[in-house]
Design a protein around this motif. Structure first.
Motif, PDB file in Angstrom:
ATOM      1  N   ILE A 128       0.856  -1.180   0.000  1.00  0.00           N
ATOM      2  CA  ILE A 128       0.000   0.000   0.000  1.00  0.00           C
ATOM      3  C   ILE A 128       0.896   1.235   0.000  1.00  0.00           C
ATOM      4  O   ILE A 128       2.091   1.140   0.282  1.00  0.00           O
ATOM      5  CB  ILE A 128      -0.965   0.035   1.214  1.00  0.00           C
ATOM      6  CG1 ILE A 128      -0.172  -0.015   2.530  1.00  0.00           C
ATOM      7  CG2 ILE A 128      -1.963  -1.099   1.143  1.00  0.00           C
ATOM      8  CD1 ILE A 128      -1.042   0.055   3.773  1.00  0.00           C
ATOM      9  N   SER A 129       0.336   2.388  -0.320  1.00  0.00           N
ATOM     10  CA  SER A 129       1.145   3.599  -0.401  1.00  0.00           C
ATOM     11  C   SER A 129       1.527   4.100   0.994  1.00  0.00           C
ATOM     12  O   SER A 129       0.852   3.784   1.993  1.00  0.00           O
ATOM     13  CB  SER A 129       0.381   4.699  -1.138  1.00  0.00           C
ATOM     14  OG  SER A 129      -0.687   5.178  -0.345  1.00  0.00           O
ATOM     15  N   ILE A 130       2.612   4.885   1.048  1.00  0.00           N
ATOM     16  CA  ILE A 130       3.040   5.473   2.309  1.00  0.00           C
ATOM     17  C   ILE A 130       1.952   6.404   2.850  1.00  0.00           C
ATOM     18  O   ILE A 130       1.705   6.448   4.066  1.00  0.00           O
ATOM     19  CB  ILE A 130       4.370   6.240   2.139  1.00  0.00           C
ATOM     20  CG1 ILE A 130       5.505   5.269   1.820  1.00  0.00           C
ATOM     21  CG2 ILE A 130       4.700   7.029   3.406  1.00  0.00           C
ATOM     22  CD1 ILE A 130       6.857   5.938   1.633  1.00  0.00           C
ATOM     23  N   ASN A 131       1.276   7.123   1.963  1.00  0.00           N
ATOM     24  CA  ASN A 131       0.200   8.023   2.398  1.00  0.00           C
ATOM     25  C   ASN A 131      -0.922   7.248   3.086  1.00  0.00           C
ATOM     26  O   ASN A 131      -1.481   7.704   4.084  1.00  0.00           O
ATOM     27  CB  ASN A 131      -0.362   8.796   1.200  1.00  0.00           C
ATOM     28  CG  ASN A 131       0.598   9.859   0.699  1.00  0.00           C
ATOM     29  OD1 ASN A 131       1.470  10.323   1.444  1.00  0.00           O
ATOM     30  ND2 ASN A 131       0.455  10.253  -0.547  1.00  0.00           N
ATOM     31  N   THR A 132      -1.230   6.070   2.565  1.00  0.00           N
ATOM     32  CA  THR A 132      -2.260   5.229   3.184  1.00  0.00           C
ATOM     33  C   THR A 132      -1.810   4.769   4.566  1.00  0.00           C
ATOM     34  O   THR A 132      -2.591   4.766   5.523  1.00  0.00           O
ATOM     35  CB  THR A 132      -2.566   4.007   2.295  1.00  0.00           C
ATOM     36  OG1 THR A 132      -3.024   4.453   1.019  1.00  0.00           O
ATOM     37  CG2 THR A 132      -3.641   3.123   2.933  1.00  0.00           C
ATOM     38  N   VAL A 133      -0.533   4.397   4.677  1.00  0.00           N
ATOM     39  CA  VAL A 133       0.005   3.985   5.975  1.00  0.00           C
ATOM     40  C   VAL A 133      -0.076   5.132   6.971  1.00  0.00           C
ATOM     41  O   VAL A 133      -0.492   4.956   8.120  1.00  0.00           O
ATOM     42  CB  VAL A 133       1.475   3.508   5.848  1.00  0.00           C
ATOM     43  CG1 VAL A 133       2.044   3.192   7.244  1.00  0.00           C
ATOM     44  CG2 VAL A 133       1.563   2.284   4.960  1.00  0.00           C
ATOM     45  N   GLU A 134       0.321   6.319   6.534  1.00  0.00           N
ATOM     46  CA  GLU A 134       0.290   7.488   7.424  1.00  0.00           C
ATOM     47  C   GLU A 134      -1.137   7.800   7.871  1.00  0.00           C
ATOM     48  O   GLU A 134      -1.372   8.188   9.022  1.00  0.00           O
ATOM     49  CB  GLU A 134       0.898   8.705   6.714  1.00  0.00           C
ATOM     50  CG  GLU A 134       2.410   8.638   6.538  1.00  0.00           C
ATOM     51  CD  GLU A 134       3.161   8.611   7.864  1.00  0.00           C
ATOM     52  OE1 GLU A 134       2.650   9.177   8.848  1.00  0.00           O
ATOM     53  OE2 GLU A 134       4.243   8.013   7.910  1.00  0.00           O
TER      54      GLU A 134
END
Length: 215
Positions: free
Chosen positions: A180-186
Motif C-alpha cells: 500500500i502507499s506510504i500516504n495510506t500507511v500514514e
C-alpha cells in the motif's frame, strides 16, 4: 568444539584489547577482527563464524537491522550480539525480531559481556541489565494512571499496522510489506493514534503490551 567469534567494531585499539581479554577466557577457538563492511562481507560469505558482535559504531540502527536480517536469512546458525547506543525499547525489540540473540549497551561491562556469551552457549537470549531496566520502566511508566481506552474499535487493517509499528517498522517498511502507499500507511497511523488516544509510537506499543496484543 569451541565456537569462533568475529568482532565488527572500531577503533582498533579497543577491538584488539577486547580480543586479548577474550583469548584469556578460552571460550572461543578463534577471534577475528573486522573494521570495514567489505572485509566482513567476504568473511561471512566464505567462512562465517558461529558468533558475530556488531557495534553501533559501524552503522546506523536502520542499516544494522537490514544487515542482521540479511545475515540470518543466509545463515540462521550465526548468533549475533549487538552493542547498541542505549537504544529504546522499540528498537531493541525490532533487533530481536530481525534475529539477534544478545543486546548490550555501550556502558555494559566486560563481565556482562561474558554473561551474555554464557547465555548464548546455552542457546538462550541475553539483554543487558541497563536495557532491562529501561524495559521495566517503559512497561510500568504511568502504571498508576488510568489505562488507555479505545474511542473506536480498530479495524482489521489498523490492527495489522499496529503490530507492525510495534515491530519497529517505518511507514516505508509497512507500505512495502502490505503493498500500500506510504500516504495510506500514514492515514492509518493517524487514525490509530486518535483511536488509542496516544501521541506517538511509544504510546501505541504501551497500549499493545498492556492489552496483550504483543508479548
Amino acid at each position: 568444539m569451541k565456537p569462533r567469534l568475529t568482532i565488527f567494531d572500531e577503533p582498533l585499539l579497543y577491538t584488539e584489547g577486547l580480543s586479548k581479554l577474550l583469548e584469556q577466557s578460552e571460550i572461543f577457538a578463534s577471534i577475528q577482527i573486522c573494521n570495514c563492511p567489505q572485509a566482513l562481507s567476504i568473511l561471512l560469505s566464505e567462512d562465517p563464524p558461529e558468533y558475530l558482535m556488531i557495534s553501533s559504531n559501524m552503522w546506523v540502527l536502520t542499516d544494522i537491522c537490514k544487515y542482521v536480517e540479511k545475515i540470518t536469512q543466509k545463515n540462521k546458525n550465526i548468533k549475533i550480539i549487538i552493542i547498541g547506543n542505549n537504544y529504546d525499547v522499540i528498537d531493541i525489540r525490532r533487533l530481536f525480531n530481525k534475529g539477534i540473540k544478545s543486546y548490550l549497551d555501550k556502558n555494559s561491562t566486560y563481565d556482562e559481556f561474558l554473561k551474555s556469551i554464557q547465555a548464548l552457549l546455552l542457546n538462550e537470549i541475553y539483554i543487558c541489565d541497563h536495557a532491562k531496566n529501561r524495559m521495566i520502566n517503559f512497561i510500568s511508566k504511568d502504571q498508576n494512571q488510568e489505562k488507555l481506552h479505545i474511542k473506536d474499535p480498530l479495524t482489521r487493517r489498523e490492527m495489522e499496522i499496529l503490530k507492525l509499528i510495534c515491530d519497529g517498522l517505518s511507514s516505508k517498511d509497512i507500505s512495502e510489506k502490505l503493498f500500500i502507499s506510504i500516504n495510506t500507511v500514514e492515514t492509518h497511523r493517524k487514525r490509530i493514534l486518535l483511536k488509542l488516544n496516544v501521541k506517538n509510537s511509544v504510546g501505541v506499543v504501551k497500549y499493545a503490551i498492556e492489552n496483550h496484543i504483543i508479548d
